[in-house]
Design a protein around this motif. Structure first.
Motif, PDB file in Angstrom:
ATOM      1  N   ALA A  23       0.823  -1.207   0.000  1.00  0.00           N
ATOM      2  CA  ALA A  23       0.000   0.000   0.000  1.00  0.00           C
ATOM      3  C   ALA A  23       0.857   1.256   0.000  1.00  0.00           C
ATOM      4  O   ALA A  23       1.987   1.263   0.487  1.00  0.00           O
ATOM      5  CB  ALA A  23      -0.926   0.009   1.212  1.00  0.00           C
ATOM      6  N   LYS A  24       0.321   2.300  -0.547  1.00  0.00           N
ATOM      7  CA  LYS A  24       0.967   3.599  -0.516  1.00  0.00           C
ATOM      8  C   LYS A  24       0.331   4.427   0.598  1.00  0.00           C
ATOM      9  O   LYS A  24      -0.886   4.604   0.632  1.00  0.00           O
ATOM     10  CB  LYS A  24       0.795   4.333  -1.858  1.00  0.00           C
ATOM     11  N   SER A  25       1.159   4.900   1.516  1.00  0.00           N
ATOM     12  CA  SER A  25       0.628   5.671   2.635  1.00  0.00           C
ATOM     13  C   SER A  25       0.215   7.056   2.163  1.00  0.00           C
ATOM     14  O   SER A  25       0.928   7.712   1.406  1.00  0.00           O
ATOM     15  CB  SER A  25       1.691   5.798   3.739  1.00  0.00           C
ATOM     16  N   SER A  26      -0.929   7.497   2.611  1.00  0.00           N
ATOM     17  CA  SER A  26      -1.417   8.829   2.248  1.00  0.00           C
ATOM     18  C   SER A  26      -2.276   9.372   3.371  1.00  0.00           C
ATOM     19  O   SER A  26      -3.005   8.627   4.019  1.00  0.00           O
ATOM     20  CB  SER A  26      -2.226   8.769   0.950  1.00  0.00           C
ATOM     21  N   LYS A  27      -2.200  10.660   3.585  1.00  0.00           N
ATOM     22  CA  LYS A  27      -2.981  11.301   4.630  1.00  0.00           C
ATOM     23  C   LYS A  27      -4.230  11.917   4.017  1.00  0.00           C
ATOM     24  O   LYS A  27      -4.156  12.596   2.986  1.00  0.00           O
ATOM     25  CB  LYS A  27      -2.144  12.381   5.325  1.00  0.00           C
ATOM     26  N   PRO A  28      -5.381  11.701   4.642  1.00  0.00           N
ATOM     27  CA  PRO A  28      -6.617  12.274   4.091  1.00  0.00           C
ATOM     28  C   PRO A  28      -6.583  13.799   4.125  1.00  0.00           C
ATOM     29  O   PRO A  28      -6.198  14.407   5.116  1.00  0.00           O
ATOM     30  CB  PRO A  28      -7.704  11.708   5.011  1.00  0.00           C
ATOM     31  N   LEU A  29      -6.970  14.406   3.021  1.00  0.00           N
ATOM     32  CA  LEU A  29      -6.968  15.862   2.929  1.00  0.00           C
ATOM     33  C   LEU A  29      -8.329  16.449   3.291  1.00  0.00           C
ATOM     34  O   LEU A  29      -8.442  17.638   3.589  1.00  0.00           O
ATOM     35  CB  LEU A  29      -6.586  16.290   1.505  1.00  0.00           C
ATOM     36  N   VAL A  30      -9.358  15.606   3.247  1.00  0.00           N
ATOM     37  CA  VAL A  30     -10.719  16.082   3.498  1.00  0.00           C
ATOM     38  C   VAL A  30     -11.371  15.184   4.537  1.00  0.00           C
ATOM     39  O   VAL A  30     -11.209  13.961   4.512  1.00  0.00           O
ATOM     40  CB  VAL A  30     -11.559  16.075   2.194  1.00  0.00           C
ATOM     41  N   SER A  31     -12.113  15.788   5.448  1.00  0.00           N
ATOM     42  CA  SER A  31     -12.888  15.029   6.425  1.00  0.00           C
ATOM     43  C   SER A  31     -14.351  15.063   6.007  1.00  0.00           C
ATOM     44  O   SER A  31     -14.930  16.136   5.809  1.00  0.00           O
ATOM     45  CB  SER A  31     -12.718  15.641   7.824  1.00  0.00           C
ATOM     46  N   TYR A  32     -14.960  13.874   5.852  1.00  0.00           N
ATOM     47  CA  TYR A  32     -16.319  13.784   5.361  1.00  0.00           C
ATOM     48  C   TYR A  32     -17.306  13.594   6.507  1.00  0.00           C
ATOM     49  O   TYR A  32     -16.959  13.065   7.564  1.00  0.00           O
ATOM     50  CB  TYR A  32     -16.447  12.612   4.383  1.00  0.00           C
ATOM     51  N   PRO A  33     -18.547  13.997   6.323  1.00  0.00           N
ATOM     52  CA  PRO A  33     -19.564  13.799   7.363  1.00  0.00           C
ATOM     53  C   PRO A  33     -19.901  12.323   7.518  1.00  0.00           C
ATOM     54  O   PRO A  33     -19.753  11.537   6.587  1.00  0.00           O
ATOM     55  CB  PRO A  33     -20.767  14.595   6.843  1.00  0.00           C
TER      56      PRO A  33
END
Length: 444
Positions: free
Chosen positions: A427-437
């Protein structure tokens, strides 16, 4: 110095490094097993690769007979691969660096933390030293004790050699034997039964558990993981012995033809060996369907975390059980031994089980295609055994097609490094840029 530079310059993540390390060890073992003085006859590249993978992943599935098709040199190579696979590639690399008098840096400690499944890097080098010495001492003592049984039967040379081989194979949960019928000739022998099972239970309980037990005086001061492993292992083994005995004691092909004493010994051995040990004292293919299905469960559960065994691990299985019970009781988090188990641990356990079930299911599907003439139960058993790096077989291993061998090789590799480790490695590590409801989903 070159080894240290290699460690310090690596750009892979710890899971990727561990997966690559195991792969290189398998390739190197394959090349050595292809040498003319490794075998008594000729061996194909695929069979050499299969054997090297089985040894390095401490599985024990064989497509050629270990005792007759390999020379002493080839068998020693298999023993070395078993040691590397059992204790871990990083353990041997770090021990080599320590012997050379070099300093262990932060990156090496991070790798050790990943390899031993530790929560922090503190004390990992000390842990490596103690466990390496402990394993060597255990195998040496067991080999001496086994010699008292096998030297009178086979003479000094082969008696001592076979004691060393089976001691290493048992402690590392490899299941390789110099006899084609494994340990079936010693089904009622208390010395062999006790020593071999003590070795693979000790090796499979987990290095961190052994270290905690050796350094802690009282049970109540042990770590939660250690308490769960000790109590869980005892309960699972006792339940397994009773179930195997009840299911098999009337089967004339397994326990039915034995005396009561031998039935108890055989039930005990066959109950504890599926959790990645791989030895057997009764013919697996002759067991009743109920016993086979129960053995599948034991192989899937496997041994302890950071041990010489594989499977989803006993603690993972118990955490899932506790989480289900907690949900049914309407509680928030599982509690055991007056300690809460965090949701992140439950989620990790669920991820391991889901990925593992998916891997095994895909492997069964692939084997069903590659082995169309094989009975379905043999295919299912082979897949579970390979994934759990158990080494038990109902007789399909030697008849596998070339494609079937490749599938089992991949399955053994995934089972040893761990499905979650492989997933992290790919897997490629990535940080979420958006927080969803939050949204609601109906389940059940």
């Amino acid at each position: 110095m070159k080894m240290m530079n290699l460690f310090r310059n690596w750009t892979f993540s710890p899971p990727q490094f561990l997966a690559i390390g195991f792969g290189l060890a398998i390739i190197f073992g394959t090349l050595i097993l292809m040498l003319p003085w490794s075998t008594t006859g000729t061996i194909t590249w695929m069979n050499a690769l299969f054997t090297a993978t089985s040894a390095t992943t401490v599985t024990g599935l064989v497509v050629v007979d270990t005792g007759s098709d390999f020379t002493v040199f080839g068998q020693v190579v298999i023993m070395i691969l078993i040691k590397i696979g059992g204790l871990g590639l990083m353990t041997f690399a770090i021990m080599t660096v320590l012997v050379l008098g070099k300093r262990i840096g932060l990156k090496e400690r991070v790798l050790l933390q990943e390899a031993l499944n530790q929560h922090s890097i503190g004390g990992v080098v000390r842990l490596i030293k103690i466990l390496f010495i402990f394993s060597m001492v255990m195998e040496l003592i067991a080999a001496v004790l086994l010699s008292f049984r096998w030297v009178p039967e086979y003479g000094w040379g082969f008696g001592i050699y076979t004691s060393i081989f089976h001691s290493i194979s048992a402690f590392n949960n490899a299941g390789f034997s110099l006899w084609s019928d494994s340990l079936s000739g010693y089904v009622g022998d208390p010395v062999i039964n006790l020593l071999i099972t003590f070795l693979f239970i000790t090796g499979g309980i987990g290095f961190t558990v052994l270290y905690d037990v050796m350094t802690t005086k009282k049970f109540r001061f042990l770590a939660l993981h250690t308490k769960i492993m000790l109590v869980g292992t005892l309960i699972v083994n006792l339940v397994a012995v009773i179930i195997i005995f009840l299911l098999e004691f009337t089967n004339p092909l397994t326990l039915g033809g034995l005396s009561l004493g031998d039935q108890i010994w055989a039930s005990y051995f066959q109950a504890v060996t599926p959790r990645t040990a791989g030895f057997n004292t009764i013919e697996i293919g002759d067991m009743n369907p109920g016993s086979i299905v129960f053995t599948l469960l034991l192989m899937f559960i496997g041994a302890g975390s950071a041990s010489t065994g594989s499977g989803v691990k006993l603690t993972t299985f118990l955490v899932i059980i506790l989480a289900v019970m907690t949900y049914l009781q309407g509680k928030q988090e599982p509690v055991i031994f007056s300690r809460r188990i965090g949701n992140e641990i439950v989620n990790r356990a669920m991820a391991i089980v889901v990925i593992s079930v998916t891997v095994v299911f895909i492997s069964i599907l692939a084997l069903s295609i590659s082995e169309p003439a094989a009975p379905f139960m043999l295919i299912v058993f082979e897949a579970f055994s390979a994934f759990g790096t158990v080494g038990l077989s109902m007789g399909l291993t030697g008849d596998l097609s070339e494609l079937g061998k490749q599938i089992i090789i991949v399955l053994m590799f995934i089972g040893r490094i761990g499905p979650l480790t492989l997933a992290f490695a790919l897997a490629k590590s990535s940080k979420p840029l958006v927080s969803y409801p939050k949204g609601d989903v109906f389940t059940g």
